[in-house]
Design an enzyme around this catalytic site. Structure first.
Site, mmCIF file in Angstrom:
data_model
loop_
_atom_site.group_PDB
_atom_site.id
_atom_site.type_symbol
_atom_site.label_atom_id
_atom_site.label_comp_id
_atom_site.label_asym_id
_atom_site.label_seq_id
_atom_site.Cartn_x
_atom_site.Cartn_y
_atom_site.Cartn_z
ATOM 1 C CB CYS A 174 17.328 -94.770 4.720
ATOM 2 S SG CYS A 174 15.132 -94.569 3.431
ATOM 3 C CB ALA A 227 17.921 -89.940 7.293
ATOM 4 C CD GLU A 228 19.770 -96.754 10.287
ATOM 5 O OE1 GLU A 228 20.284 -97.393 11.110
ATOM 6 O OE2 GLU A 228 18.966 -97.319 10.298
ATOM 7 C CB THR A 229 24.544 -92.965 9.206
ATOM 8 O OG1 THR A 229 24.640 -93.671 8.265
ATOM 9 C CG2 THR A 229 26.218 -92.404 9.391
#
Length: 88
Positions: free
Chosen positions: A61, A64-66
């Site tokens: 996560c 993906a968020e970065t």
């Protein structure tokens, strides 16, 4: 045609964004920037694995968020992009 607001952005510019963040703690590394994509890598090591040695879902996560937040922040108005993950 590039989707990035700042057309001259480089991998070195992206590295500065992650200083003193979770991305730096987990050793995420910007690999490449193209006209409509970013490539970021993350090692599977003691910082990113669960007790059984597999990649921890929370670490996935973070990766993906970065990428998503970085991409969204740098896009020109009206540009679109997608996220694709490849695990080796």
């Amino acid at each position: 045609m590039s989707i990035w607001f700042h057309k001259k952005i480089s991998v070195d510019d992206l590295k500065e964004i992650g200083v003193n963040t979770m991305a730096e703690f987990l050793d995420l590394k910007w690999q490449e920037i193209g006209d409509n994509y970013l490539k970021l890598s993350m090692p599977v090591n003691t910082k990113t694995q669960q007790p059984y040695g597999f990649l921890h879902g929370g670490a996935s996560c973070v990766l993906a968020e970065t990428v998503a937040v970085s991409s969204n922040t740098m896009q020109s108005s009206g540009a679109t992009s997608s996220i694709e993950a490849a695990f080796k």
